[in-house]
Design a protein around this motif. Structure first.
Motif, mmCIF file in Angstrom:
data_model
loop_
_atom_site.group_PDB
_atom_site.id
_atom_site.type_symbol
_atom_site.label_atom_id
_atom_site.label_comp_id
_atom_site.label_asym_id
_atom_site.label_seq_id
_atom_site.Cartn_x
_atom_site.Cartn_y
_atom_site.Cartn_z
ATOM 1 N N ASP A 66 0.831 -1.200 0.000
ATOM 2 C CA ASP A 66 0.000 0.000 0.000
ATOM 3 C C ASP A 66 0.871 1.258 0.000
ATOM 4 O O ASP A 66 1.853 1.345 0.743
ATOM 5 C CB ASP A 66 -0.907 -0.012 1.233
ATOM 6 N N GLU A 88 -3.925 9.108 -4.487
ATOM 7 C CA GLU A 88 -4.669 7.903 -4.112
ATOM 8 C C GLU A 88 -5.332 7.982 -2.743
ATOM 9 O O GLU A 88 -6.249 7.219 -2.458
ATOM 10 C CB GLU A 88 -3.740 6.680 -4.118
ATOM 11 N N SER A 147 -7.397 8.359 0.631
ATOM 12 C CA SER A 147 -8.834 8.458 0.875
ATOM 13 C C SER A 147 -9.112 7.993 2.293
ATOM 14 O O SER A 147 -8.318 7.247 2.880
ATOM 15 C CB SER A 147 -9.630 7.603 -0.119
ATOM 16 N N LEU A 156 -10.376 5.860 5.458
ATOM 17 C CA LEU A 156 -10.348 4.402 5.602
ATOM 18 C C LEU A 156 -11.742 3.789 5.579
ATOM 19 O O LEU A 156 -11.904 2.636 5.172
ATOM 20 C CB LEU A 156 -9.640 4.028 6.914
ATOM 21 N N ALA A 157 -12.756 4.524 6.027
ATOM 22 C CA ALA A 157 -14.120 4.001 6.028
ATOM 23 C C ALA A 157 -14.640 3.915 4.599
ATOM 24 O O ALA A 157 -14.652 4.907 3.869
ATOM 25 C CB ALA A 157 -15.031 4.888 6.875
ATOM 26 N N ALA A 158 -15.076 2.720 4.187
ATOM 27 C CA ALA A 158 -15.501 2.493 2.809
ATOM 28 C C ALA A 158 -16.572 3.468 2.317
ATOM 29 O O ALA A 158 -16.464 3.992 1.192
ATOM 30 C CB ALA A 158 -15.980 1.045 2.654
ATOM 31 N N PRO A 159 -17.606 3.784 3.113
ATOM 32 C CA PRO A 159 -18.639 4.704 2.609
ATOM 33 C C PRO A 159 -18.135 6.132 2.375
ATOM 34 O O PRO A 159 -18.812 6.914 1.699
ATOM 35 C CB PRO A 159 -19.697 4.683 3.730
ATOM 36 N N ARG A 166 -14.935 6.954 1.194
ATOM 37 C CA ARG A 166 -13.699 6.977 0.408
ATOM 38 C C ARG A 166 -13.718 7.940 -0.768
ATOM 39 O O ARG A 166 -12.676 8.241 -1.332
ATOM 40 C CB ARG A 166 -13.369 5.557 -0.073
ATOM 41 N N THR A 167 -14.885 8.399 -1.133
ATOM 42 C CA THR A 167 -14.949 9.389 -2.223
ATOM 43 C C THR A 167 -14.855 10.815 -1.710
ATOM 44 O O THR A 167 -14.768 11.751 -2.508
ATOM 45 C CB THR A 167 -16.257 9.214 -3.015
ATOM 46 N N LEU A 215 -10.489 7.225 9.550
ATOM 47 C CA LEU A 215 -11.780 6.707 9.101
ATOM 48 C C LEU A 215 -12.612 7.807 8.455
ATOM 49 O O LEU A 215 -13.282 7.577 7.451
ATOM 50 C CB LEU A 215 -12.545 6.096 10.277
#
Length: 236
Positions: free
Chosen positions: A70, A133, A135, A137-140, A142-143, A153
């Motif tokens: 990463d 790159e 963003s 860490l929390a998936a919802p 990341r944008t 997060l």
């Protein structure tokens, strides 16, 4: 409460001495303890154990070249291994700390102290990749945009220092402090300690302490600054 009682407690709880002394001072000031009992100031020791140069350099080369790792871990690991940076300092960095070299295309720097620290071209490329790159860490989320180079997060919060340490441990850096110590010992052998303090944002006392441990007798800081002013500075 008596001096002998306090002394016995200190023998059994030496690691807690630094907590006991303020408590005893408070208790005495409130009349809850005799004024003639005392606890000596705890001696503070600093761990100067180091990561060997061979292990440190090989690990830095691996992080610079292994695209499977990463980018966040690669950049953070290199800054620890090569420039002795603390993880709590790294996670506070934002894009505003990044600068572009005015005369060296592709070379980026970090404003950690008074003077910009110009990075090697390979690490500069990794830093630029990280900027593009990064963003939360929390998936919802990341944008979402974030100012931090190492976001946590949420976009408005940086990654926790302990989280970054754990990530680096999984990449083969078991002890950040030993890696930092190894980097500092190598750096003070090549660059004047005051210049290092200005580049890395460290306290003068820290840089000078490593200078004394290294046993070096470098040229004066003023002479170093004069030489640096004679021409453009390339990557550090």
């Amino acid at each position: 409460m008596s001096q002998s009682l306090i002394d016995r407690w200190l023998i059994a709880n030496k690691a807690r001495q630094r907590y006991a002394r303020p408590f005893l001072l408070w208790a005495a000031s409130c009349g809850l303890a005799p004024e003639n009992v005392a606890i000596a100031t705890a001696a503070r020791t600093v761990d100067r154990s180091i990561m060997s140069d061979a292990d440190r350099i090989l690990m830095a080369l691996k992080l610079e070249s292994d695209d499977a790792i990463d980018t966040c871990d690669r950049v953070a690991g290199c800054l620890v291994l090569q420039y002795g940076q603390r993880t709590d300092r790294l996670v506070s960095l934002t894009v505003d700390h990044v600068v572009t070299h005015p005369e060296e295309p592709g070379v980026l720097g970090l404003r950690l102290g008074r003077d910009p620290l110009w990075l090697r071209p390979r690490l500069s490329a990794l830093l630029e990749q990280l900027i593009n790159e990064r963003s939360p860490l929390a998936a919802p989320l990341r944008t979402r945009e974030t100012p931090f180079l190492f976001p946590g997060l949420r976009p408005d919060r940086p990654m926790a220092s302990t989280t970054l340490q754990k990530r680096l441990s999984r990449r083969g850096i078991p002890s950040v402090s030993k890696a930092r110590n190894g980097a500092w010992l190598a750096l003070v052998g090549a660059v004047h300690w005051k210049m290092l303090a200005d580049l890395l944002g460290a306290a003068d006392g820290t840089a000078h302490a490593w200078h004394k441990i290294n046993g070096g007798d470098r040229a004066s800081y003023v002479a170093s600054r004069l030489r640096a002013a004679q021409g453009p500075t390339g990557p550090e």
